[in-house]
Design a protein around this motif. Structure first.
Motif, PDB file in Angstrom:
ATOM      1  N   HIS A   1       5.397   3.667   6.858  1.00 60.32           N
ATOM      2  CA  HIS A   1       5.318   4.090   5.604  1.00 60.32           C
ATOM      3  C   HIS A   1       3.692   5.055   5.620  1.00 60.32           C
ATOM      4  O   HIS A   1       2.720   4.646   5.505  1.00 60.32           O
ATOM      5  CB  HIS A   1       4.817   3.125   4.626  1.00 60.32           C
ATOM      6  CG  HIS A   1       4.715   3.543   3.354  1.00 60.32           C
ATOM      7  ND1 HIS A   1       5.158   2.879   2.032  1.00 60.32           N
ATOM      8  CD2 HIS A   1       4.203   4.719   2.551  1.00 60.32           C
ATOM      9  CE1 HIS A   1       4.674   3.354   1.011  1.00 60.32           C
ATOM     10  NE2 HIS A   1       4.176   4.342   1.389  1.00 60.32           N
TER      11      HIS A   1
ATOM     12  N   HIS B   1       2.586   9.070   4.563  1.00 57.66           N
ATOM     13  CA  HIS B   1       2.785  10.421   3.967  1.00 57.66           C
ATOM     14  C   HIS B   1       2.035  11.588   4.809  1.00 57.66           C
ATOM     15  O   HIS B   1       0.819  11.419   4.702  1.00 57.66           O
ATOM     16  CB  HIS B   1       2.313  10.550   2.479  1.00 57.66           C
ATOM     17  CG  HIS B   1       3.175   9.579   1.615  1.00 57.66           C
ATOM     18  ND1 HIS B   1       4.296  10.036   0.928  1.00 57.66           N
ATOM     19  CD2 HIS B   1       2.817   8.194   1.547  1.00 57.66           C
ATOM     20  CE1 HIS B   1       4.670   8.808   0.261  1.00 57.66           C
ATOM     21  NE2 HIS B   1       3.873   7.834   0.727  1.00 57.66           N
TER      22      HIS B   1
ATOM     23  N   ASP C   1      -0.218   4.269   4.390  1.00 56.94           N
ATOM     24  CA  ASP C   1       0.251   5.197   3.272  1.00 56.94           C
ATOM     25  C   ASP C   1      -0.519   6.718   3.224  1.00 56.94           C
ATOM     26  O   ASP C   1       0.311   7.525   3.756  1.00 56.94           O
ATOM     27  CB  ASP C   1      -0.018   4.762   1.901  1.00 56.94           C
ATOM     28  CG  ASP C   1       0.784   4.894   0.773  1.00 56.94           C
ATOM     29  OD1 ASP C   1       1.447   5.692   0.779  1.00 56.94           O
ATOM     30  OD2 ASP C   1       0.547   4.413  -0.221  1.00 56.94           O
TER      31      ASP C   1
ATOM     32  N   HIS D   1       9.862   4.178  -2.646  1.00 55.33           N
ATOM     33  CA  HIS D   1       8.870   3.554  -3.186  1.00 55.33           C
ATOM     34  C   HIS D   1       9.437   2.588  -4.491  1.00 55.33           C
ATOM     35  O   HIS D   1       9.846   3.171  -5.495  1.00 55.33           O
ATOM     36  CB  HIS D   1       7.753   4.433  -3.621  1.00 55.33           C
ATOM     37  CG  HIS D   1       7.148   5.086  -2.528  1.00 55.33           C
ATOM     38  ND1 HIS D   1       7.434   5.692  -1.536  1.00 55.33           N
ATOM     39  CD2 HIS D   1       5.560   5.322  -2.288  1.00 55.33           C
ATOM     40  CE1 HIS D   1       6.570   6.124  -0.647  1.00 55.33           C
ATOM     41  NE2 HIS D   1       5.499   5.781  -1.156  1.00 55.33           N
TER      42      HIS D   1
ATOM     43  N   HIS E   1       6.209  -0.413  -0.288  1.00 61.56           N
ATOM     44  CA  HIS E   1       5.467  -1.410  -1.111  1.00 61.56           C
ATOM     45  C   HIS E   1       6.239  -2.432  -1.413  1.00 61.56           C
ATOM     46  O   HIS E   1       6.498  -3.439  -0.540  1.00 61.56           O
ATOM     47  CB  HIS E   1       4.879  -0.588  -2.225  1.00 61.56           C
ATOM     48  CG  HIS E   1       3.848   0.691  -1.915  1.00 61.56           C
ATOM     49  ND1 HIS E   1       2.837   0.385  -1.455  1.00 61.56           N
ATOM     50  CD2 HIS E   1       4.082   1.819  -2.271  1.00 61.56           C
ATOM     51  CE1 HIS E   1       2.340   1.724  -1.254  1.00 61.56           C
ATOM     52  NE2 HIS E   1       3.034   2.550  -1.675  1.00 61.56           N
TER      53      HIS E   1
HETATM   54 ZN    ZN Z   1       3.788   5.702  -0.259  1.00 66.21          ZN
END
Ligand code: ZN
Ligand code: ADE
Length: 383
Positions: free
Chosen positions: A59, A61, A320, A239, A263
């Protein structure tokens, strides 16, 4: 990261070698030798154990790995004026009360990414950091609509990232797969248009995801485009349960048919849903420092990760948007381990979950699981 309380405490921060243990002398662990001299018991610090542990990041970005220094460098080379006077002023703006506060600044920051070289350099810088954290494999997200909406062609982002990924595999030995995320604050037609634009790259994109502002944009809004992606053989993630209710996690399962939940924190509010996630061995890509920075949890000591493991959920630890949330992969592992007193067994389980939850081929997963076992067996006690 701060040194928190808990079952495991770091006792040193020496120069760890990249993949191996750095042995430390733990205070209070002096053993008396036969001749009365004291010898130091061999132990490994928690940070070094974690950095050496083979693990995957599921996970991440890539636009969220854009460091303030890099933002200024890219702005400079692309002739863009930033609305911040300095790196320090930009960093000072990273104070968020909720997801939307972060997203506003994150989309603004991404505007400095203009060329294939920008995307390649962004990816490479991330891979260098995460390789030093002991990552062996990464499944990274990108948000094509953030770029196409400001006139940057899909090809620029995709080719730049794929070039960085290939170079990282050659030079750092970190494998990776690319996931295209649809922005959920936009409509499903825009997501369909993005999937059509992605067509020439679909053999090099492992799956699709769903990100951006969660509340008010339930998974059901994207059931059609996820069906189309599934029919093309793509993997599916979304998500859900970051800020949104447990019902969004159910929709992601029932309507999008996802392979992973990104998440999933709020699933814990629904006992029946928890039992289902455990029964279905659904991987949750959990992001502790993100949760802290976006006020999903008030304190890492209250983070649900340990509870997730106790409930039999396939939780993993991830960063993240590390440039915005104060830590890359290992820093997330260390902070949450210290805050929750995670055991050595918990750490090994989390590492294994990161590979069993990945989109790697079974033989690759098996190879990484064996490497985790070999590593854990060779390590001394964690100080
Ligand atoms: Zn995320
Ligand atoms: N885009 C980047 N980071 C995100 C997050 N944590 N939640 C939703 N969308 C995102």
């Amino acid at each position: 990261m701060t040194e928190g309380s808990g079952a495991i405490k770091a006792v040193g921060r020496g120069a760890a070698n990249r993949r191996g243990a750095h042995f430390v002398a733990a205070p209070g662990r002096l053993d008396a030798g036969a001749a009365g001299q004291h010898t130091l018991a061999a132990m490994v610090s928690l940070p070094d154990f974690i950095r050496g542990l083979p693990k995957a990041e599921l996970h991440l970005h890539i636009e969220g790995s854009l460091e303030p220094e890099q933002m200024f460098a890219f702005a400079g080379r692309n002739g863009i004026a930033l609305p911040f006077a300095s790196v320090e002023a930009l960093r000072a703006a990273y104070a968020f009360a909720k997801l939307q506060d972060f997203l506003d600044i994150y989309y603004q920051g991404a505007d400095v990414l203009r060329t294939e070289a920008d995307f390649r350099d962004l990816a490479l810088a991330y891979f260098r950091r995460v390789a030093a954290d002991g990552a062996r494999h990464v499944e990274l997200f990108f948000d094509p609509q953030t770029h196409t909406s400001r006139g940057i062609p899909f090809a620029v982002a995709a080719e730049g990232l794929l070039a960085g990924m290939a170079q990282a595999e050659r030079e750092l030995g970190v494998s990776s797969k690319l996931i295209l995320c649809f922005l959920r604050h936009l409509d499903e037609d825009a997501a369909f248009a993005t999937l059509r634009e992605a067509e020439p790259w679909l053999d090099r994109i492992v799956g699709v995801g769903l990100d951006s502002s969660e509340v008010g944009h339930p998974p059901s809004k994207f059931a059609g485009v996820f069906r189309a992606a599934r029919e093309r053989g793509l993997k599916l993630v979304a998500h859900a349960g970051e800020e949104g209710p447990p019902a969004y996690v159910r929709e992601a399962l029932d309507l999008l048919h996802v392979d992973r939940i990104d998440h999933g924190n709020r699933a814990l509010e629904d006992a029946e849903l928890v039992r289902r996630l455990a029964r279905e061995a659904m991987t949750l890509t959990v992001c502790p420092l993100s949760n802290l920075k976006l006020c999903v949890v008030g304190d890492l000591a209250d983070h649900p990760l340990k509870r997730m493991l106790q409930l039999g959920l396939k939780a993993t630890v991830n960063a993240d948007d590390p440039a915005y949330f104060g830590g890359y992969l290992a820093e997330n592992w260390i902070a949450v381990s210290q805050a929750l007193g995670l055991t050595r067994e918990d750490l090994v389980t989390l590492a294994k979950n990161s590979f069993t939850g990945s989109f790697l081929a079974p033989e690759e997963v098996a190879r990484h699981l064996a490497a985790i076992d070999a590593y854990a067996q060779a390590q001394p006690e964690i100080a």
